[in-house]
Design a protein around this motif. Structure first.
Motif, PDB file in Angstrom:
ATOM      1  N   THR A  45       1.481   9.934   5.945  1.00  0.00           N
ATOM      2  CA  THR A  45       1.202   8.718   5.178  1.00  0.00           C
ATOM      3  C   THR A  45       2.065   8.679   3.923  1.00  0.00           C
ATOM      4  OG1 THR A  45      -0.505   9.721   3.793  1.00  0.00           O
ATOM      5  CG2 THR A  45      -1.208   8.840   5.941  1.00  0.00           C
ATOM      6  N   ASP A  86       4.713   1.916   2.568  1.00  0.00           N
ATOM      7  CA  ASP A  86       3.315   2.137   2.944  1.00  0.00           C
ATOM      8  C   ASP A  86       2.864   1.134   4.000  1.00  0.00           C
ATOM      9  OD1 ASP A  86       0.759   3.356   2.812  1.00  0.00           O
ATOM     10  OD2 ASP A  86       0.101   1.901   1.313  1.00  0.00           O
ATOM     11  N   LYS A  88       1.696   2.173   7.791  1.00  0.00           N
ATOM     12  CA  LYS A  88       0.374   1.829   8.325  1.00  0.00           C
ATOM     13  C   LYS A  88       0.474   0.996   9.593  1.00  0.00           C
ATOM     14  CE  LYS A  88      -2.102   2.120   3.957  1.00  0.00           C
ATOM     15  NZ  LYS A  88      -2.696   1.381   2.846  1.00  0.00           N
TER      16      LYS A  88
END
Length: 110
Positions: A42, A101, A105
């Motif tokens: 992540t 990010d 995701k």
């Protein structure tokens, strides 16, 4: 001598009781099938972890091409993008981190 034998017998019974209780502990339930596959790194993972995963490396290459070829890579690979940003001379901005990010995701699960 009676006290010594009693103490030894008490200690042995405690050991046997501990072993018996350890054997009767319930077996852990297996994780659901979808949890056996490791998730992608992540935005909070190290740069090195992001580079090591082909899918997340592609995201980094899109937003920060050649990051793994940077002369100081060895010095910052153990850091997150947020940690490196203040030292990036404006190349790693909050907006860029947010875009990375979002793309991370959006990656399909393995």
């Amino acid at each position: 001598m009676t006290k010594t034998l009693f103490a030894a017998a008490a200690a042995a019974s405690l050991l046997l009781a501990g072993a018996a209780s350890a054997q009767t502990a319930p077996a852990p339930t297996p994780a659901p099938e979808h949890e056996h596959h490791a998730a992608h790194p992540t935005i909070d993972s190290t740069i090195e972890a992001l580079i090591a995963d082909p899918a997340t490396k592609a995201v980094l290459d899109k937003h920060l091409p050649g990051l793994d070829k940077h002369p100081a890579y060895g010095q910052f690979k153990g850091m997150t993008l947020r940690q490196v940003a203040p030292y990036s001379q404006g190349n790693i901005t909050d907006a860029k981190i947010a875009a990375i990010d979002t793309d991370l995701k959006a990656l399909p699960a393995e």
